[in-house]
Design an enzyme around this catalytic site. Structure first.
Site, PDB file in Angstrom:
ATOM      1  N   PHE A   1     -12.045  -5.126 -12.559  1.00  0.00           N
ATOM      2  CA  PHE A   1     -11.387  -5.739 -13.721  1.00  0.00           C
ATOM      3  C   PHE A   1     -11.178  -7.214 -13.434  1.00  0.00           C
ATOM      4  O   PHE A   1     -10.562  -7.587 -12.432  1.00  0.00           O
ATOM      5  CB  PHE A   1     -10.037  -5.078 -13.998  1.00  0.00           C
ATOM      6  CG  PHE A   1      -9.367  -5.608 -15.242  1.00  0.00           C
ATOM      7  CD1 PHE A   1      -9.694  -5.106 -16.491  1.00  0.00           C
ATOM      8  CD2 PHE A   1      -8.414  -6.611 -15.163  1.00  0.00           C
ATOM      9  CE1 PHE A   1      -9.097  -5.602 -17.644  1.00  0.00           C
ATOM     10  CE2 PHE A   1      -7.807  -7.115 -16.301  1.00  0.00           C
ATOM     11  CZ  PHE A   1      -8.151  -6.605 -17.547  1.00  0.00           C
TER      12      PHE A   1
ATOM     13  N   ASP B   1     -11.720 -12.252  -6.614  1.00  0.00           N
ATOM     14  CA  ASP B   1     -10.674 -12.199  -7.628  1.00  0.00           C
ATOM     15  C   ASP B   1      -9.412 -11.652  -6.969  1.00  0.00           C
ATOM     16  O   ASP B   1      -9.299 -10.455  -6.716  1.00  0.00           O
ATOM     17  CB  ASP B   1     -11.148 -11.305  -8.773  1.00  0.00           C
ATOM     18  CG  ASP B   1     -10.097 -11.117  -9.862  1.00  0.00           C
ATOM     19  OD1 ASP B   1      -8.895 -11.354  -9.599  1.00  0.00           O
ATOM     20  OD2 ASP B   1     -10.467 -10.686 -10.967  1.00  0.00           O
TER      21      ASP B   1
ATOM     22  N   LYS C   1      -0.926 -14.248 -11.557  1.00  0.00           N
ATOM     23  CA  LYS C   1       0.178 -13.290 -11.467  1.00  0.00           C
ATOM     24  C   LYS C   1       1.319 -13.750 -10.549  1.00  0.00           C
ATOM     25  O   LYS C   1       2.158 -14.534 -10.945  1.00  0.00           O
ATOM     26  CB  LYS C   1      -0.367 -11.918 -11.084  1.00  0.00           C
ATOM     27  CG  LYS C   1      -1.201 -11.279 -12.208  1.00  0.00           C
ATOM     28  CD  LYS C   1      -1.478  -9.836 -11.963  1.00  0.00           C
ATOM     29  CE  LYS C   1      -2.365  -9.220 -13.044  1.00  0.00           C
ATOM     30  NZ  LYS C   1      -1.726  -9.171 -14.368  1.00  0.00           N
TER      31      LYS C   1
END
Length: 414
Positions: free
Chosen positions: A155, A240, A269
Site C-alpha cells: 500500500f 515507503d 504519519k
C-alpha cells in the site's frame, strides 16, 4: 513523562461537541460527508497522553494513535508548545520563501539518516510517494527504462500515481488503467524480485513491513537482497516508510534493522505527531534528479508542521523513546504470544507496531468488543488486529490491555 491536564487540552475547545452527543454528530457526519469512510464507530473530542474521550464522555486507551501518527500521544506539552509558538510567529510561507523550521527539519532528518541526501517536504504519505514516483520517472526517462516493480498487497496511497504502485486489487482495479507499467511480485520472495528486476526496470517500491496488509514483516535478508538486486541492475530502491519510521519499530527508520540505504525514502504519519506532513528523501544522484519547477507543494514545508516534526524528533531523542519502544514492544508481543485462546494464532511485527493474528475472520468483531472494553484497536485485515499505540505508552497501560484481551477474545468467541 509529563502530561497536560484535561483543562489545558486543546480538545476542550470542543465543549459544544460534548453537548451535541455522539448520536447527533454521527447523523450529521453521515449527511454532510461523502460515504468513502462509511460511518466511523466513535466521535472523539479530546485526548490526554495515551487516552482519548468520545462525545459521550467515555474514555479509551488509544492503541492505534491515528494510524501510527500520534507518536507523542495527545496533548504532549512539547508538541503543544512548538505548534502554538510557531503559529503565533509564522503559520505559512509557501514555497516562494524559505522558513527556518523547514530547513532545520530537513537537516535533522539527514542527520538521523547519516547519509548525504536531499529532502522534499509534502503534506502526506501519498504525496511523498508521488514525489518518489516522479523521481523514478525522471530516472526512467534519463536511462531508457520502461517499467516499475512493487509488491503484492503493498500500500502506497490512493492518488492515481501512488495507487498505481499499490498491490491491492480491491482498491486499485476500479480506477485503472494506469499510465505506468507496474509489475507486482510476492512480498518477501527475493527470487521473484530478482527475476522481475532487469536493466529495463526503473525502480522497485517496497515497504520495510507491509502495514495495511496486516503488519507483515519481511523474511531475514530480504532487503539486503533487494539492495543487491537494484545495485546490479541500476534500478532505484524506493522504501515507503510512511508507517514504519520515526521510532515506530525501535529504530529511527525501519530499514536500519537491515543495515541498508535506499535510493529514495518516503516518510509521513508519525513524523508530525498529529500535524500533516510528509517527506521524500533522495540519496546520492536520486537527490538531485528534480530540476527547478519539476515538483512543488503550496503547503509542503509548512512552518507549523515542520515545528511539530522537530518537537517529535527532539522528544523521542531526549526521552530515550527508541529504547522504550523496543522494551514495551517486546512486552506487548510476549504478552500476546503467551495467551492460549482459540481465536488467537499469534503476533507479528516490530517495536510498537504489531498485529494480533487471528485464526479466522474475527477482526471487526474484536475491534468492536475492544472498544466496548475501553480500548481502540484497528481491524486492519479480516484476520488481523493492528496495534500502533503512541510511543509514550507505559508498562501499566500495556499490561491493562493484555489483562483485558482474554475477555475481549472470549466475548467474540462466545
Amino acid at each position: 513523562m509529563s502530561q497536560v491536564s484535561p483543562s489545558a487540552t486543546p480538545g476542550h475547545a470542543g465543549g459544544d461537541l460534548l453537548d451535541a452527543g455522539a448520536a447527533s454528530l454521527t447523523e450529521r457526519f453521515e449527511a454532510a460527508f461523502m460515504p468513502n469512510y462509511g460511518v466511523p464507530p466513535a466521535v472523539l473530542v479530546r485526548g490526554e497522553g495515551c487516552h482519548v474521550w468520545d462525545a459521550d464522555g467515555r474514555r479509551y486507551l488509544d492503541l492505534i494513535a491515528g494510524i501510527a501518527v500520534s507518536s507523542l500521544g495527545h496533548g504532549h506539552p512539547a508538541l503543544v508548545r512548538a505548534v502554538s509558538e510557531q503559529a503565533a510567529a509564522l503559520a505559512h510561507s509557501s514555497n516562494l520563501f524559505i522558513n527556518e523550521p523547514e530547513v532545520l527539519l530537513a537537516e535533522r532528518l539527514l542527520g538521523l539518516l547519516k547519509v548525504p541526501g536531499r529532502v522534499f517536504l509534502a503534506n502526506s504519505g501519498t504525496e511523498a510517494n508521488e514525489a518518489a514516483l516522479k523521481l523514478a520517472v525522471k530516472h526512467a526517462r534519463a536511462t531508457g527504462r520502461k517499467y516499475y516493480v512493487a509488491a503484492e498487497n503493498g500500500f502506497h496511497g490512493r492518488t492515481l500515481g501512488a495507487l498505481s504502485l499499490t498491490g491491492k486489487a480491491a482498491i486499485r482495479d476500479q480506477f485503472g488503467p494506469f499510465p505506468l507499467d507496474v509489475r507486482f511480485v510476492p512480498y518477501g520472495d527475493a527470487d521473484a524480485l530478482k527475476q522481475a528486476v532487469t536493466g529495463d526496470c526503473a525502480a522497485v517500491f517496497l515497504e520495510p513491513t507491509q502495514g495495511e496488509a496486516g503488519v507483515v514483516p519481511p523474511p531475514d535478508g530480504y532487503f539486503t537482497a533487494a539492495r543487491q538486486i537494484c545495485d546490479a541492475t541500476g534500478a532505484l530502491l524506493v522504501l515507503d516508510e510512511i508507517q514504519s519510521a520515526i521510532g515506530r519499530t525501535g529504530h529511527w527508520f525501519a530499514h536500519q534493522h537491515d543495515g541498508i540505504v535506499p535510493d529514495v525514502l518516503t516518510l509521513a504519519k508519525g513524523l508530525g505527531g498529529g500535524l500533516p506532513i510528509g517527506a521524500c528523501v533522495g540519496f546520492g544522484q536520486a537527490g538531485t534528479l528534480f530540476a527547478k519547477g519539476d515538483h512543488g507543494s503550496t503547503f509542503g514545508g509548512n512552518p507549523v508542521s515542520a515545528a511539530a516534526a522537530l518537537a517529535v524528533l527532539g522528544t523521542i531523542e531526549r526521552d530515550g523513546l527508541l529504547a522504550h519502544v523496543r522494551e514495551l514492544g517486546d512486552r506487548l508481543a510476549e504478552g500476546i504470544a503467551s495467551l492460549d485462546h482459540p481465536l488467537l494464532s499469534g503476533v507479528r511485527g516490530r517495536g510498537l507496531w504489531r498485529a494480533i493474528v487471528l485464526t479466522g475472520d474475527h477482526a471487526a468483531q474484536i475491534q468492536a468488543a475492544a472498544q466496548r472494553a475501553g480500548f481502540l484497536v484497528n481491524a486492519v485485515q479480516p484476520d488481523a488486529i493492528r496495534l500502533a499505540p503512541p510511543l509514550v505508552i507505559t508498562e501499566e497501560q500495556v499490561d491493562a490491555f493484555l489483562g483485558a484481551l482474554p475477555a475481549i477474545l472470549s466475548e467474540v468467541a462466545g
